[in-house]
Design an enzyme around this catalytic site. Structure first.
Site, PDB file in Angstrom:
ATOM      1  N   ASP A  39     -17.339 -30.973   0.920  1.00  0.00           N
ATOM      2  CA  ASP A  39     -16.615 -31.055  -0.355  1.00  0.00           C
ATOM      3  C   ASP A  39     -15.402 -31.941  -0.167  1.00  0.00           C
ATOM      4  O   ASP A  39     -15.097 -32.378   0.945  1.00  0.00           O
ATOM      5  CB  ASP A  39     -16.261 -29.684  -0.913  1.00  0.00           C
ATOM      6  CG  ASP A  39     -16.460 -29.648  -2.436  1.00  0.00           C
ATOM      7  OD1 ASP A  39     -15.893 -30.534  -3.129  1.00  0.00           O
ATOM      8  OD2 ASP A  39     -17.184 -28.766  -2.933  1.00  0.00           O
ATOM      9  N   ASP A  92     -25.480 -30.335  -6.472  1.00  0.00           N
ATOM     10  CA  ASP A  92     -25.015 -29.426  -7.528  1.00  0.00           C
ATOM     11  C   ASP A  92     -23.624 -29.925  -7.901  1.00  0.00           C
ATOM     12  O   ASP A  92     -22.629 -29.573  -7.268  1.00  0.00           O
ATOM     13  CB  ASP A  92     -24.970 -27.992  -7.012  1.00  0.00           C
ATOM     14  CG  ASP A  92     -24.571 -27.009  -8.094  1.00  0.00           C
ATOM     15  OD1 ASP A  92     -25.160 -27.066  -9.183  1.00  0.00           O
ATOM     16  OD2 ASP A  92     -23.653 -26.199  -7.857  1.00  0.00           O
ATOM     17  N   ASP A 136     -15.736 -37.074   0.344  1.00  0.00           N
ATOM     18  CA  ASP A 136     -15.724 -37.398  -1.075  1.00  0.00           C
ATOM     19  C   ASP A 136     -17.115 -37.887  -1.453  1.00  0.00           C
ATOM     20  O   ASP A 136     -17.581 -38.921  -0.960  1.00  0.00           O
ATOM     21  CB  ASP A 136     -14.682 -38.484  -1.347  1.00  0.00           C
ATOM     22  CG  ASP A 136     -14.540 -38.809  -2.827  1.00  0.00           C
ATOM     23  OD1 ASP A 136     -15.414 -38.417  -3.622  1.00  0.00           O
ATOM     24  OD2 ASP A 136     -13.545 -39.470  -3.185  1.00  0.00           O
ATOM     25  N   CYS A 195     -24.102 -26.461 -13.821  1.00  0.00           N
ATOM     26  CA  CYS A 195     -23.929 -25.157 -14.485  1.00  0.00           C
ATOM     27  C   CYS A 195     -23.399 -25.384 -15.901  1.00  0.00           C
ATOM     28  O   CYS A 195     -22.452 -24.742 -16.338  1.00  0.00           O
ATOM     29  CB  CYS A 195     -22.993 -24.250 -13.684  1.00  0.00           C
ATOM     30  SG  CYS A 195     -21.348 -24.939 -13.384  1.00  0.00           S
ATOM     31  N   ALA A 242     -18.598 -26.343  -2.269  1.00  0.00           N
ATOM     32  CA  ALA A 242     -17.712 -25.178  -2.440  1.00  0.00           C
ATOM     33  C   ALA A 242     -18.101 -24.350  -3.664  1.00  0.00           C
ATOM     34  O   ALA A 242     -18.459 -24.921  -4.696  1.00  0.00           O
ATOM     35  CB  ALA A 242     -16.270 -25.649  -2.555  1.00  0.00           C
ATOM     36  N   GLY A 261     -19.888 -22.606  -1.490  1.00  0.00           N
ATOM     37  CA  GLY A 261     -20.888 -22.541  -0.446  1.00  0.00           C
ATOM     38  C   GLY A 261     -22.132 -21.738  -0.755  1.00  0.00           C
ATOM     39  O   GLY A 261     -22.968 -21.530   0.125  1.00  0.00           O
ATOM     40  N   GLY A 262     -22.309 -21.315  -1.991  1.00  0.00           N
ATOM     41  CA  GLY A 262     -23.442 -20.454  -2.328  1.00  0.00           C
ATOM     42  C   GLY A 262     -24.794 -21.047  -2.005  1.00  0.00           C
ATOM     43  O   GLY A 262     -25.679 -20.358  -1.483  1.00  0.00           O
TER      44      GLY A 262
END
Length: 447
Positions: A304, A349, A331, A402, A282, A284-285
């Site tokens: 997700d 990610d 999960d 990130c 999520a 979803g990029g």
């Protein structure tokens, strides 16, 4: 005001740009609403404001949140009442007004002060309006001393402190200066305070770059290219309407994605028929990027942990029209035995401290603690153990975050190679700057 009454911050409908900004700051700082979500929701629903006022309201909130720690230190210097003890409305009015005084040169000091005083009165706090006026005028006078002749003042002395100057918690200032040295850490801090434009990636499997650019410009928005492969542009001229006001977005030709996150395209090449698991996908990029790169001919398992999160993915998939992405609630901490040894590519990610995206989500500085970083690193490793089991021989793992911490980035990257026995092919750290979020990518092969 009693904390139990904070839910009543919406009792008065915002009437102006500053009133709307106050409403958003109250809910973000006092009710712990997430800034990036709440700002967009509020501006989209507010039909009273034109696009220019929406842009001002957004700027005031993002700027105030970005400079919050420094602003509070300045208020504390000039207020007899501790910041934490102030009436919540007065606290947020002062914060927003101090931001205008110190960081918005195009707004005259008198206008910033008078607007703060009038907001106090408008919210029934007439008795405190004199206090607001006095604090703001004292700060404005000391600011003028610095600008006119460099004269020493209380304000100058406050701003000499590193955490105040860069508006970060003391523990975070100390950690990053220890990890990256003072110049390296200060570069990160400065990037966090920059007001960023909206980055979008073009879905070039749907239309040519030239056609998408033409669509954007037809809506009166300019676009500057940041990355060539895949094409990522920054949009200017959205004027408070947000990317959702663009035809190119609503028809699925562009996706909001930072240039840093799009760089995973440099290290993975999905082919038609590849089975790809995107573990914590999520909104979803990266699943959308894999669909675009494979010409919508891969098999993308976009997962997700909750229905709310997969709903976000579904919204983007439907908007972009990709058929190769299927979503499911899974999960990542629980092993999915049905896909062991099946994946050509696993994208991990993973949830992280988010320190790379503070320029967009400045309230992260309030939420993250040193203990969170250690806990997140350990959780990431548990997820990675499952990720490796999903790979087939010769399969590719992309690990990314990130954030900027070494624990969640380099330490985990080397741990994957040594403990999970994958061959590391690349590792890339991207520190935040004017055009990029902070991001980290490591790529591996299962031999």
């Amino acid at each position: 005001m009693d904390k139990k009454n904070l839910k009543n911050y919406n009792i008065r409908k915002p009437e102006s740009a500053r009133d709307t900004a106050l409403f958003m700051l109250l809910n973000i700082n006092e009710n712990s609403r997430k800034s990036n979500v709440f700002i967009r929701e509020t501006l989209d629903k507010n039909v009273r404001l034109d696009v220019r006022d929406k842009a001002l309201a957004e700027h005031l909130v993002q700027g105030t949140l970005s400079q919050l720690y420094g602003i509070d230190a300045v208020i504390a210097e000039y207020s007899k009442t501790p910041v934490s003890k102030l009436n919540p409305y007065i606290r947020e009015i002062l914060r927003m007004s101090v931001y205008q005084l110190m960081y918005m040169d195009r707004i005259p000091d008198n206008a910033a002060i008078n607007e703060g005083v009038e907001l106090s009165k408008a919210h029934g706090l007439i008795k405190l309006s004199g206090y607001v006026n006095g604090v703001l005028r004292s700060i404005a006078r000391d600011k003028e001393k610095i600008h006119m002749n460099g004269e020493d003042s209380r304000l100058r002395r406050v701003l000499k402190d590193g955490p105040v100057r860069y508006s970060v918690p003391v523990w975070l200032y100390k950690k990053l200066t220890e990890d990256f040295g003072v110049p390296g850490a200060e570069g990160i801090f400065e990037a966090w305070m920059m007001l960023r434009k909206t980055p979008v990636r073009f879905n070039t499997s749907k239309a040519s770059e030239e056609k998408i650019l033409e669509m954007i410009r037809e809506d009166g928005v300019s676009a500057e290219k940041i990355e060539a492969v895949p094409p990522v542009y920054e949009l200017d001229g959205l004027s408070g309407m947000g990317v959702a006001g663009l035809k190119a977005f609503n028809e699925g030709y562009i996706t909001v994605q930072d240039a840093s996150a799009a760089k995973i395209a440099e290290f993975v090449s999905p082919r038609p028929g590849d089975y790809i698991i995107d573990m914590c996908a999520a909104p979803g990029g990266k699943s959308l990027l894999m669909a675009d790169m494979s010409g919508d001919e891969a098999v993308i398992d976009s997962r997700d942990v909750s229905e709310d999160k997969t709903r976000l993915i579904d919204e983007n998939v439907i908007r972009c029209g990709f058929k190769s992405i299927k979503t499911s609630v899974k999960d990542a901490l629980k092993l999915d035995k049905d896909v062991i040894g099946r994946a050509d590519i696993v994208i991990a990610d993973l949830p992280c401290s988010g320190l790379g995206v503070i320029a967009k989500k400045p309230d992260i500085k309030k939420r993250i603690t040193p203990e969170d970083i250690t806990e997140l690193r350990d959780m990431q490793r548990e997820i990675l153990k499952n990720a490796v089991r999903y790979l087939k021989q010769g399969g590719t793992l992309i690990y990314s975050t990130c954030t900027v911490t070494r624990e969640e980035n380099e330490e985990n990257a080397y741990w994957i190679a040594s403990e999970l026995k994958l061959k590391m092919n690349m590792m890339k750290r991207i520190n935040p700057d004017l055009h990029h979020d902070g991001f980290f990518i490591a790529g591996y092969t299962k031999e």
